[in-house]
Design an enzyme around this catalytic site. Structure first.
Site, PDB file in Angstrom:
ATOM      1  N   ASP A 189       0.881  -1.167  -0.009  1.00  0.00           N
ATOM      2  CA  ASP A 189       0.028   0.144  -0.012  1.00  0.00           C
ATOM      3  C   ASP A 189       1.055   1.342   0.149  1.00  0.00           C
ATOM      4  O   ASP A 189       0.499   2.221  -0.297  1.00  0.00           O
ATOM      5  CB  ASP A 189      -0.817   0.058   1.125  1.00  0.00           C
ATOM      6  CG  ASP A 189      -1.809   1.203   1.393  1.00  0.00           C
ATOM      7  OD1 ASP A 189      -2.651   1.414   0.494  1.00  0.00           O
ATOM      8  OD2 ASP A 189      -1.559   2.150   2.494  1.00  0.00           O
ATOM      9  N   MET A 200      -7.161   6.337   3.594  1.00  0.00           N
ATOM     10  CA  MET A 200      -7.005   7.429   2.723  1.00  0.00           C
ATOM     11  C   MET A 200      -5.985   7.502   1.726  1.00  0.00           C
ATOM     12  O   MET A 200      -5.952   8.393   0.990  1.00  0.00           O
ATOM     13  CB  MET A 200      -7.317   8.794   3.583  1.00  0.00           C
ATOM     14  CG  MET A 200      -8.537   8.617   4.445  1.00  0.00           C
ATOM     15  SD  MET A 200     -10.135   8.744   3.532  1.00  0.00           S
ATOM     16  CE  MET A 200      -9.942  10.074   2.585  1.00  0.00           C
ATOM     17  N   ARG A 201      -5.111   6.788   1.917  1.00  0.00           N
ATOM     18  CA  ARG A 201      -3.740   6.815   1.102  1.00  0.00           C
ATOM     19  C   ARG A 201      -4.099   6.713  -0.314  1.00  0.00           C
ATOM     20  O   ARG A 201      -3.694   7.393  -1.262  1.00  0.00           O
ATOM     21  CB  ARG A 201      -2.747   5.914   1.454  1.00  0.00           C
ATOM     22  CG  ARG A 201      -1.492   5.928   0.673  1.00  0.00           C
ATOM     23  CD  ARG A 201      -0.500   4.995   1.220  1.00  0.00           C
ATOM     24  NE  ARG A 201       0.376   5.644   2.529  1.00  0.00           N
ATOM     25  CZ  ARG A 201       0.227   5.134   3.561  1.00  0.00           C
ATOM     26  NH1 ARG A 201      -0.332   3.644   3.420  1.00  0.00           N
ATOM     27  NH2 ARG A 201       0.545   5.398   4.581  1.00  0.00           N
ATOM     28  N   ALA A 202      -5.087   5.890  -0.879  1.00  0.00           N
ATOM     29  CA  ALA A 202      -5.710   5.781  -2.159  1.00  0.00           C
ATOM     30  C   ALA A 202      -6.032   6.774  -2.817  1.00  0.00           C
ATOM     31  O   ALA A 202      -5.829   7.171  -3.888  1.00  0.00           O
ATOM     32  CB  ALA A 202      -6.683   4.643  -2.185  1.00  0.00           C
TER      33      ALA A 202
END
Length: 660
Positions: free
Chosen positions: A193, A274-276
């Site tokens: 991720d 929320m990284r995406a």
């Protein structure tokens, strides 16, 4: 020798675009390139470095500070506003798989710190890569703690070394690019991720394209300089386009409607965290700059989602990354502002027109797990020697943790105890050991009695090399988990084999999480075979197990002998990795003369190997043969129903209740 030209690489438009976008905006978080061997992954990454704009650096600064905005915390600073500077090409720094942590982040001279009270910091590879490219080939083989360090530095833009109360920090902004062959094992999901973008590459099956690849490669090897000169103009044009996009990047607008589209797309794929969303937004902005636009459009979001989401969507542990094109288009359509203009088709993709948003779209990848929905052959009685049946597995569960006895010195992992050069400090190495991290207190104690004889008269300690003591550290190691699975007719009952495959798949999932190497031996009929040589690719083991046929007699002795042979060979190839043998059987031995006696003799050859016998016997009339086999092996006897961690917890609670 000139590097292979970037524009000479045939095909792979997704990889080309992902590398370009990461070069335009390092904040994207780098690129993970997944693909089979021999697909020019490394060639394209090395060629990219030549295209990056040159950088201005302060003279004498080991950390490549920008004279226009030097790092105020630079260990070689502070730098004066009028400090002399020079211009040099952007660097490509390659990180070897076997690199030590000190080589990556840098090291502190503890002896000089104690004796002179100064911080003598020697920069590592992160400092060398600042304002350039950091390339990690076979990143999935890199130790987890080093991958964590790299990704933290890439995300924060700084590297920090803290040791024995001394702390040094410096800027470390670079484009992180990792390549990996999934057949050799996957990255853990939390590490996967952290990469901004991911691209799947595969060799083309088009003969004409393959011919062109070979033709260009042979031409390059015959005359590298001449071949590179033929593509110099194209490379220079591409480099100019990248530099122009970098200048435009700060001016690109990301309107609220575009942000809502990004959020809708990420939510539709059920990504965690929320990284995406953040990475998709940064990638969309970079793609808009690459296309020469000053505002993000739906086409930019479409391209960004294809690169940023495949490795982040929720999936089963053994499923390959990928996203559904239909789901992506539906999410983009649903998120369109009601009064906004329609934007259903791709627009101009920029100077090279190489991205996924241009031309024909890549083939859609299915969200369905491998084998999901496929009709499995229906088993028969499975008792005859010539009959072969295949039964699928059920839903996996959290398995009990089985560990190798004693303390090892193997590869870092999460299973058994091991003495390593990292982890928690449990003591001090003998004075004769001169390796690892220094132990501050022990070093001071060793040097203290000699201060008067060494003429110490002021602050600080006079430390000699012989005073240095090194910490004894304990951590977990990864092991070789070798499954020896009975595939005979007695195991072929549909319910029993489904339970067996489910339990073994659950143990494989546990091995994946604990960074183990795995292998698979099967036995049926009158022989045994090595279905999967020891590998770190747990996916491959799961695939072989899913299609495992059953039927015939039970050659238990042959299965144990093959397991012993595999372990003996692997001990030579990888001596530091200790084995854990998991024998999956009901204990019957029915193949050949003296089958029982030969099985007992074969078990004797495995004495000293930590083993588990997973007892698959069921029904009211039980012979207890698996328990007897466990006795001959010196192994732990585990009924199939007790492999699940919940079963063990229930048993403990029951015993505790009875004791109360």
């Amino acid at each position: 020798m000139k590097p292979y030209p970037f524009t000479a690489v045939v095909g792979m438009p997704d990889l080309r675009l992902a590398l370009v976008l990461s070069s335009i905006s390092p904040a994207v978080g780098g690129v993970l390139v997944r693909g089979e061997k021999g697909t020019a992954k490394s060639t394209m990454v090395r060629a990219l470095a030549v295209l990056l704009p040159s950088v201005d650096v302060v003279d004498g600064c080991r950390f490549s500070c920008d004279p226009a905005a030097p790092d105020p915390l630079c260990p070689d600073g502070p730098h004066a506003a009028d400090a002399a500077a020079h211009r040099r090409p952007a660097r490509l720094v390659e990180l070897p798989v076997g690199a030590a942590e000190d080589r990556v982040v840098g090291s502190l001279n503890l002896e000089k710190a104690l004796a002179e009270g100064v911080t003598d910091y020697q920069p590592g590879l992160l400092a060398a890569a600042h304002r350039g490219l950091l390339y990690v080939d076979e990143v999935n083989l890199l130790h987890d703690h080093l991958v964590d360090t790299l990704l933290d530095a890439a995300a924060m833009g700084r590297a920090t070394v803290e040791r024995e109360g001394v702390s040094v920090s410096h800027a470390a902004r670079f484009v992180l690019i990792g390549t990996m062959n999934p057949e050799e094992g996957e990255l853990r999901p939390q590490l996967l991720d952290r990469f901004g973008l991911t691209v799947e590459v595969a060799s083309s099956r088009d003969p004409e394209l393959r011919v062109e690849v070979v033709r260009r490669r042979l031409a390059y090897e015959a005359d590298p300089d001449g071949f590179a000169a033929g593509y110099a103009e194209e490379d220079a044009s591409l480099a100019a386009d990248i530099e122009a996009a970098q200048r435009l990047l700060p001016a690109v607008k990301l309107p609220d409607d575009a942000l809502r589209q990004i959020a809708e797309v990420c939510a539709s794929f059920e990504v965690d965290g929320m990284r995406a969303d953040i990475v998709t937004a940064r990638t969309a902005v970079a793609h808009a700059a690459w296309a020469g636009r000053d505002e993000v459009t739906t086409d930019d979001i479409r391209v960004a989602a294809r690169l940023a989401l495949p490795h982040r969507r929720r999936r089963n542990p053994f499923d390959a990354p990928g996203i559904s094109e239909e789901q992506l288009e539906q999410a983009l359509e649903d998120a369109q502002p009601p009064s906004g203009p329609e934007d259903n088709g791709p627009e101009d993709n920029g100077p090279e027109d190489d991205g996924p948003g241009s031309g024909s779209a890549p083939p859609a990848e299915s969200d369905q797990a491998p084998g999901e929905g496929a009709q499995q052959p229906q088993p028969g009685n499975g008792d005859g020697p010539g009959k072969q049946n295949t039964v699928g597995a059920g839903d996996t569960f959290r398995a009990r943790v089985f560990r190798v006895k004693g303390t090892g010195e193997g590869e870092r992992g999460r299973r058994s105890r091991a003495i390593t050069d990292s982890g928690r400090t449990i003591g001090v190495q003998p004075p004769s050991v001169r390796d690892g991290r220094p132990h501050l207190v022990a070093t001071v104690r060793a040097a203290a009695p000699h201060q008067r004889s060494r003429g110490r008269s002021g602050p600080g300690l006079k430390v000699r090399t012989q005073d240095l003591r090194f910490a004894l550290r304990e951590e977990r190691e990864g092991n070789l988990v070798l499954f020896c699975v009975d595939a005979s007719g007695s195991m072929g009952a549909r319910t029993r084999m489904r339970e067996v495959k489910t339990a073994v798949l659950s143990l494989l999932m546990d091995a994946y999480q604990r960074r183990d190497k795995v292998g698979l031996v099967t036995f049926r009929g009158d022989s045994a075979e090595l279905a999967l040589p020891p590998t770190i690719s747990v996916d491959a083991a799961a695939s072989r197990l899913e299609g495992l046929p059953t039927g015939g007699r039970t050659p238990l002795a042959e299965g144990l002998l093959e397991a012993e042979r595999v372990l003996r060979v692997e001990a030579i190839r990888d001596p530091r990795r200790r084995p854990l043998l998991v024998v999956v059987t009901d204990g019957r031995a029915t193949s050949g003369a003296d089958a029982v006696a030969r099985s007992q003799a074969a078990a004797g050859l495995l004495a000293g190997v930590t083993a588990i016998v997973m007892d698959c016997e069921s029904g009211r009339m039980r012979l207890g043969l698996a328990g007897e086999l466990a006795g001959h092996l010196g192994a732990e006897h585990v009924p199939l129903a007790d492999v699940a961690a919940e079963s063990l917890a229930s048993a403990v609670r029951a015993r505790t209740g009875r004791a109360a």
